[in-house]
Design a protein around this motif. Structure first.
Motif, short mmCIF file in Angstrom:
data_model
loop_
_atom_site.label_atom_id
_atom_site.label_comp_id
_atom_site.label_asym_id
_atom_site.label_seq_id
_atom_site.Cartn_x
_atom_site.Cartn_y
_atom_site.Cartn_z
N ALA A 27 1.61 -17.98 33.26
CA ALA A 27 3.02 -17.11 33.34
C ALA A 27 2.76 -16.23 31.32
O ALA A 27 3.39 -14.93 31.51
CB ALA A 27 3.83 -18.63 32.96
N LEU A 28 1.36 -16.62 30.47
CA LEU A 28 1.65 -15.94 30.23
C LEU A 28 1.43 -14.90 30.23
O LEU A 28 1.31 -13.22 29.92
CB LEU A 28 0.62 -16.56 28.93
N ILE A 29 -0.11 -14.65 30.99
CA ILE A 29 -0.50 -13.55 31.11
C ILE A 29 0.21 -12.49 32.74
O ILE A 29 0.10 -11.49 31.84
CB ILE A 29 -2.31 -14.07 32.27
N GLY A 30 0.95 -13.34 33.09
CA GLY A 30 1.71 -12.27 33.80
C GLY A 30 2.80 -12.07 33.25
O GLY A 30 2.95 -10.54 33.56
N SER A 31 2.97 -12.10 32.15
CA SER A 31 4.36 -11.35 31.26
C SER A 31 4.05 -10.60 30.37
O SER A 31 4.88 -9.77 30.71
CB SER A 31 5.00 -12.76 30.79
N ALA A 32 2.24 -11.08 30.14
CA ALA A 32 1.78 -10.37 29.32
C ALA A 32 1.36 -8.29 29.98
O ALA A 32 1.31 -7.60 28.94
CB ALA A 32 0.44 -10.45 28.26
N ILE A 33 0.95 -8.45 31.17
CA ILE A 33 0.79 -7.37 32.04
C ILE A 33 1.48 -6.60 31.89
O ILE A 33 2.94 -6.78 32.95
CB ILE A 33 0.07 -7.79 32.85
N PRO A 34 2.11 -5.91 31.68
CA PRO A 34 3.64 -4.70 31.82
C PRO A 34 2.85 -3.81 33.73
O PRO A 34 2.20 -2.93 34.10
CB PRO A 34 3.25 -3.97 30.42
N VAL A 35 4.46 -3.95 34.30
CA VAL A 35 4.72 -3.14 35.08
C VAL A 35 5.96 -2.35 35.18
O VAL A 35 6.67 -1.98 34.20
CB VAL A 35 5.15 -3.75 36.41
N ASN A 36 5.18 -0.80 35.39
CA ASN A 36 5.94 0.65 35.29
C ASN A 36 6.99 0.87 33.70
O ASN A 36 7.34 1.09 33.55
CB ASN A 36 7.40 0.15 35.72
N SER A 37 5.01 0.75 32.90
CA SER A 37 5.92 0.61 31.85
C SER A 37 5.54 2.39 31.35
O SER A 37 5.72 3.21 30.02
CB SER A 37 4.06 -0.04 30.73
N ASP A 38 5.20 3.40 32.67
CA ASP A 38 4.93 4.46 32.52
C ASP A 38 6.10 5.47 32.62
O ASP A 38 6.22 6.60 32.33
CB ASP A 38 3.86 5.23 32.78
N ALA A 205 12.62 -0.92 41.17
CA ALA A 205 13.90 -0.29 40.77
C ALA A 205 13.42 0.87 40.73
O ALA A 205 13.05 1.77 39.06
CB ALA A 205 15.48 -1.00 39.80
N GLY A 206 11.30 0.68 39.69
CA GLY A 206 10.80 1.31 38.81
C GLY A 206 10.88 1.63 37.35
O GLY A 206 10.53 1.67 37.04
N LEU A 207 11.40 0.25 37.01
CA LEU A 207 12.18 -0.33 35.70
C LEU A 207 10.71 -0.95 35.12
O LEU A 207 10.39 -1.95 35.77
CB LEU A 207 13.57 -0.69 35.89
N PRO A 208 11.10 -1.21 33.80
CA PRO A 208 9.28 -2.00 33.33
C PRO A 208 9.74 -3.20 33.28
O PRO A 208 10.91 -3.68 33.47
CB PRO A 208 9.66 -1.54 31.67
N CYS A 210 6.84 -7.09 34.08
CA CYS A 210 6.09 -7.94 34.13
C CYS A 210 5.52 -8.31 35.73
O CYS A 210 6.06 -8.11 36.62
CB CYS A 210 6.48 -9.45 33.78
N LEU A 211 3.90 -8.43 35.76
CA LEU A 211 3.50 -8.21 36.75
C LEU A 211 4.00 -9.67 37.41
O LEU A 211 4.94 -9.44 38.32
CB LEU A 211 2.12 -8.68 36.25
N TRP A 212 4.05 -10.89 36.77
CA TRP A 212 4.86 -12.14 37.32
C TRP A 212 5.23 -12.99 35.95
O TRP A 212 4.86 -12.58 35.49
CB TRP A 212 4.24 -12.97 37.69
N THR A 213 6.86 -13.47 35.75
CA THR A 213 6.69 -14.35 34.80
C THR A 213 8.39 -15.74 35.36
O THR A 213 8.59 -15.08 36.01
CB THR A 213 8.09 -13.31 34.21
N PRO A 214 7.54 -16.58 35.15
CA PRO A 214 8.47 -17.07 35.48
C PRO A 214 10.22 -17.41 34.40
O PRO A 214 11.16 -18.45 34.60
CB PRO A 214 8.03 -18.99 35.73
N PHE A 215 9.68 -16.84 33.18
CA PHE A 215 10.85 -17.03 32.05
C PHE A 215 11.74 -16.23 31.50
O PHE A 215 10.80 -14.38 31.84
CB PHE A 215 9.76 -17.28 30.97
N ASP A 216 12.41 -15.57 30.94
CA ASP A 216 12.80 -14.30 30.21
C ASP A 216 12.34 -13.86 28.99
O ASP A 216 12.60 -12.96 29.27
CB ASP A 216 14.43 -15.13 29.80
N GLU A 217 11.88 -14.59 28.24
CA GLU A 217 10.57 -13.75 27.09
C GLU A 217 10.44 -12.34 28.14
O GLU A 217 10.28 -11.76 26.78
CB GLU A 217 9.79 -14.94 26.36
N GLY A 218 9.55 -12.65 28.63
CA GLY A 218 8.53 -11.56 29.21
C GLY A 218 9.77 -10.41 28.96
O GLY A 218 8.89 -9.35 29.71
N ILE A 219 10.75 -10.15 30.27
CA ILE A 219 11.32 -9.20 30.56
C ILE A 219 12.09 -8.45 29.49
O ILE A 219 12.21 -7.52 29.29
CB ILE A 219 13.02 -9.93 31.72
#
Length: 224
Positions: A27-38, A205-208, A210-219
């Motif tokens: 969960a920590l790794i998935g939350s830390a990997i960003p998606v659509n960061s550009d 939607a192409g918005l920033p 996480c790669l995967w997260t079960p928690f709200d903090e990463g979002i």
């Protein structure tokens, strides 16, 4: 014999703790990997993300050129029977969890375990608001019409529909005068939570996100 039993349960407990550790590491790794960061920030439509510290909701305008949510969910579903609200919030989660846990103080161990480990029905929690409630951490996001249209399709798809294409309300379940619950698709589990549902919508939607997260903090970290 007693020693063998103790060793058996000790090994089982150790295996469970190892799996739990691996889950939190993933969960920590998935939350830390960003998606659509550009993605270039900006847009003419303002939506919001809100968390109560564990569960994330989308908040959308009730009506604009893309979608009039009252065509899908009107005031007849809520206890107040009032219309003309400015915003509408959507949260996805386990139906029995919603039913038995109106407040986090109501959470019990059996309810949590059933929600995470059993394939139980899910629900959409919908609340009309004017203006959005800011009593919990809330962040605004400017989105384009195309991004919002994708989010609308994603949230609309998440509702179970009857043969006529209408949403299916959960009878006699409300938290306040302006909300309602509806049967939803999929089932919550440890790898697909209420926050995963929101995160997947953001990704589509192409918005920033996480790669995967079960928690709200990463979002929310992506929008600070």
């Amino acid at each position: 014999m007693i020693v063998r039993v103790i060793k058996f349960f000790a090994k089982g407990l150790l295996a469970f703790l190892m799996l739990l550790l691996l889950y939190f590491v993933a969960a920590l790794i998935g939350s830390a990997i960003p998606v659509n960061s550009d993605r270039q920030a900006g847009g003419d439509i303002t939506i919001y993300l809100r968390t109560n510290g564990a569960h994330t909701d989308f908040i959308f305008p009730v009506e604009n050129d893309v979608m009039d949510w009252e065509q899908m969910i009107d005031s007849t579903y809520i206890l107040s029977k009032k219309g003309n609200y400015d915003y509408i919030s959507f949260g996805w989660g386990d139906l029995e969890f919603y039913r038995n846990t109106p407040e986090w103080s109501d959470l019990t161990f059996p309810t949590a375990m059933q929600a995470v480990f059993l394939p139980t029905p899910s629900a959409m929690h919908v609340e009309f608001e004017s203006p959005p409630r800011f009593d919990q951490p809330t962040v605004p996001i400017k989105v384009t019409e195309e991004e919002y249209r994708t989010l609308v399709d994603y949230v609309s798809w998440s509702f179970q529909k009857d043969f006529s294409g209408n949403v299916r309300p959960v009878p006699d379940l409300h938290y306040n005068q302006n909300d309602a619950f509806f049967y939803a698709k999929r089932s919550l589990n440890s790898f697909y939570t209420c926050n995963t549902w929101v995160n997947n919508g953001l990704k589509e939607a192409g918005l920033p996100a996480c790669l995967w997260t079960p928690f709200d903090e990463g979002i929310f970290y992506k929008y600070h």
